[in-house]
Design a protein around this motif. Sequence first.
Motif, mmCIF file in Angstrom:
data_model
loop_
_atom_site.group_PDB
_atom_site.id
_atom_site.type_symbol
_atom_site.label_atom_id
_atom_site.label_comp_id
_atom_site.label_asym_id
_atom_site.label_seq_id
_atom_site.Cartn_x
_atom_site.Cartn_y
_atom_site.Cartn_z
ATOM 1 N N THR A 103 -1.859 0.878 5.881
ATOM 2 C CA THR A 103 -1.605 0.675 4.336
ATOM 3 C C THR A 103 -1.143 2.061 4.059
ATOM 4 N N SER A 104 -1.540 3.242 4.250
ATOM 5 C CA SER A 104 -1.226 4.357 3.739
ATOM 6 C C SER A 104 -0.048 4.918 4.669
ATOM 7 N N GLY A 105 -0.151 4.479 5.973
ATOM 8 C CA GLY A 105 0.837 5.223 6.719
ATOM 9 C C GLY A 105 2.331 4.304 6.719
ATOM 10 N N PHE A 106 2.347 3.287 5.878
ATOM 11 C CA PHE A 106 3.379 2.360 5.520
ATOM 12 C C PHE A 106 4.288 3.124 4.629
ATOM 13 N N THR A 107 3.677 4.372 4.124
ATOM 14 C CA THR A 107 4.739 5.244 2.947
ATOM 15 C C THR A 107 5.688 5.826 3.986
ATOM 16 N N GLY A 151 0.910 -1.232 -0.080
ATOM 17 C CA GLY A 151 0.098 0.094 -0.120
ATOM 18 C C GLY A 151 1.016 1.401 0.152
ATOM 19 N N GLY A 152 2.212 1.303 0.475
ATOM 20 C CA GLY A 152 2.761 2.386 0.742
ATOM 21 C C GLY A 152 3.725 2.698 -0.718
ATOM 22 N N ILE A 153 3.705 1.805 -1.514
ATOM 23 C CA ILE A 153 4.754 1.996 -2.841
ATOM 24 C C ILE A 153 4.273 3.166 -3.592
ATOM 25 N N LEU A 154 2.999 2.987 -3.906
ATOM 26 C CA LEU A 154 2.359 4.198 -5.000
ATOM 27 C C LEU A 154 2.362 5.542 -4.331
ATOM 28 N N PHE A 195 4.909 11.994 9.362
ATOM 29 C CA PHE A 195 4.716 11.690 8.035
ATOM 30 C C PHE A 195 3.652 10.289 8.071
ATOM 31 N N PHE A 196 4.182 9.457 9.356
ATOM 32 C CA PHE A 196 3.363 8.287 9.581
ATOM 33 C C PHE A 196 1.812 8.609 10.130
ATOM 34 N N LEU A 197 1.750 9.422 10.852
ATOM 35 C CA LEU A 197 0.498 9.901 11.372
ATOM 36 C C LEU A 197 -0.352 10.786 10.163
ATOM 37 N N PHE A 198 0.588 11.404 9.528
ATOM 38 C CA PHE A 198 -0.170 12.252 8.403
ATOM 39 C C PHE A 198 -0.657 11.436 7.177
#
Length: 666
Positions: A598-602, A530-533, A640-643
């Motif tokens: 999923t998005s936090g894994f960015t 999930g964080g790749i894109l 950035f994780f929280l955001f």
Amino acid sequence: MKTRQPVGWVYLLVAYFTSCSAFYLPGLAPVSFCETASEDCQSQIELFVNRLDSVESVLPYEYDMFDFCKDVHEKRPSENLGQVLFGERIESSPYKFNFKEEVKCKKVCTKSYKAADKDDVAKLDFLKMGMQLNYQHHWIIDNMPVTWCYEVEEGQRYCNPGFPIGCLVTSEGKAKDACVINSDFNKRNTFYVFNHVDIKINYHSGDSESWHGARLVAATLEPKSFSHADENNLNCETGEPKEVPVDAKQDVSIVYTYSVRFEEDVHIKWASRWDYILVSMPHTNIQWFSIMNSLVIVLFLSGMVAMIMLRTLHKDIARYNQVDQGDLVKLTPNKEKSFLPYEDAQEESGWKQVHGDVFRPPRKGMLLSVFLGQGTQIFIMTFITLFLACLGFLSPANRGALMTCAVVLWVLLGTPAGYVSARLYKTFGGEKWKTNVLLTALLCPGIVFADFFLMNLILWVEGSSAAIPFGTLVAILAMWFGISVPLTFIGAYFGFKKPAIEQPVRTNQIPRQIPEQSFFTKPIPGIVMGGILPFGCIFIQLFFILNSIWSHQMYYMFGFLFLVFLILLITCSEATILLCYFHLCAEDYHWWWRSFLTSGFTAVYLFIYAVHYFFSKLQIIGAASTILYFGYTMIMVLIFFLFTGTIGFFACFWFVNKIYSVVKVD
């Protein structure tokens, strides 16, 4: 009277727009200079010095630490909170000029270092360390950086907002850093001190303009090295460079001099005087490539989401809602009704089968609600800060304004954090409202402050100018506990006062068993993918941001940054929605934490990229600098994780509520 009334309105409009033309952003009003001082015109030009920094060390130092020439009547202009947090230490210097009065080879001071004096040896060793690590001066004239412009490959001109204090030729005869500019710097195992500067100041005359005097539009210099054997007969045109042997055991004397000349330039306006610095950083093509690359990703994800929403879900929901007495009504291509068994329809889409468990409260709901409250606070702060930066309020000319704005906004946005955290915690069925409010106000800010405090201790031990004064730390704590925490309590009060968010479907008492999942629908692979894109949309912009922080390059492309910020919002939302839909179709209803992670894994990819940047792009040496780099990086990663996690959660929350709100469930 009727005929004169419109004319009066015209005069009022003209007066209004005339008054608007005299408006300038805070800290950016122009200053006029004349040969003779008057009320609205200055004659003396003051040169201020800032901290010195290096690309090989995270530790900046004040100007006075290197034992350069000092101002007799030293003064420090007032610094805002952002400047203090960034470690800027601006003070006056002995370099003072009169407008249009050219000076040639003027002595500033002489610094002598005796080999028998331990204090002098320590000062000289510190100066050598600065030259070895390529520490850079940062001078300021009329709130504008004094730049060092030089030719680089392919005839391109590069302007650096700093210049070195000296350079080193190693024992192997290798000229390091600025020593490559002069073929006379060729003696091995020797330092060369840049003890002379040729300063050129460009001005735009107001003779043909609507203002009096002249305005400075550029300030450049060229560092040089001269031995100055005779202080009474200075020569700043030719001569041997000033050498300081690495293992010098004799007395050393360094004479600092400067020359200054003025040149009129009618082509540069005061409003565009920073352009000559920014033009030398031609990253626009790379930025547009990054934007186009990100837009392709967004279009791909948008097409996928649209296909699901308009085709799959629309078809599923339409058929699912036509269930009547155990049968499913289906329209054939001939527009005739046919009926399918309801059990067959249930087996077609797994997301329908988990309607009784999809809104079951998650585990660790307290922690999730706290993260979401803090993420909301960071999201609003980031959006407003970038928007103001795009309008020009937070330009590089307004020093420290970006950091000041971000900190003040974060403090004032405690109410949304408390409200969101309390509302979601109540929706999860939580009852420990006091613990929820305290964790929202203290957990994540406490982690950041503890990390920041430890880094500040290292800076203080190393004697760096970036060490935050004790008074500023107390002020930050006062803003946190005196403003942010009470506002968080106020937001939580209104959040708990409102009823819990109503769910579109009832939750079953007994949890449904989740079937065996394939590899791609398991939690960890889904979160990692999930964080790749989202990271693919920002990594080019991230390179320039890290350059501005660690390589001391100027960052000014806030328009690009705001556009990438919007693309990141869309990408995180759509990627999370897609993966959430796939997991629901696999009859896995644990989507609360998964949507956040999923998005936090960015942020994990951000940390990996920061590690790669440290080892591949930077030349940082020393344990203290390494600890500081990774310490501050961890703060960035947490924020950035929280955001990003908050963006993904609310996108998925909207999506799940949307699809289940139109499904009729008995």
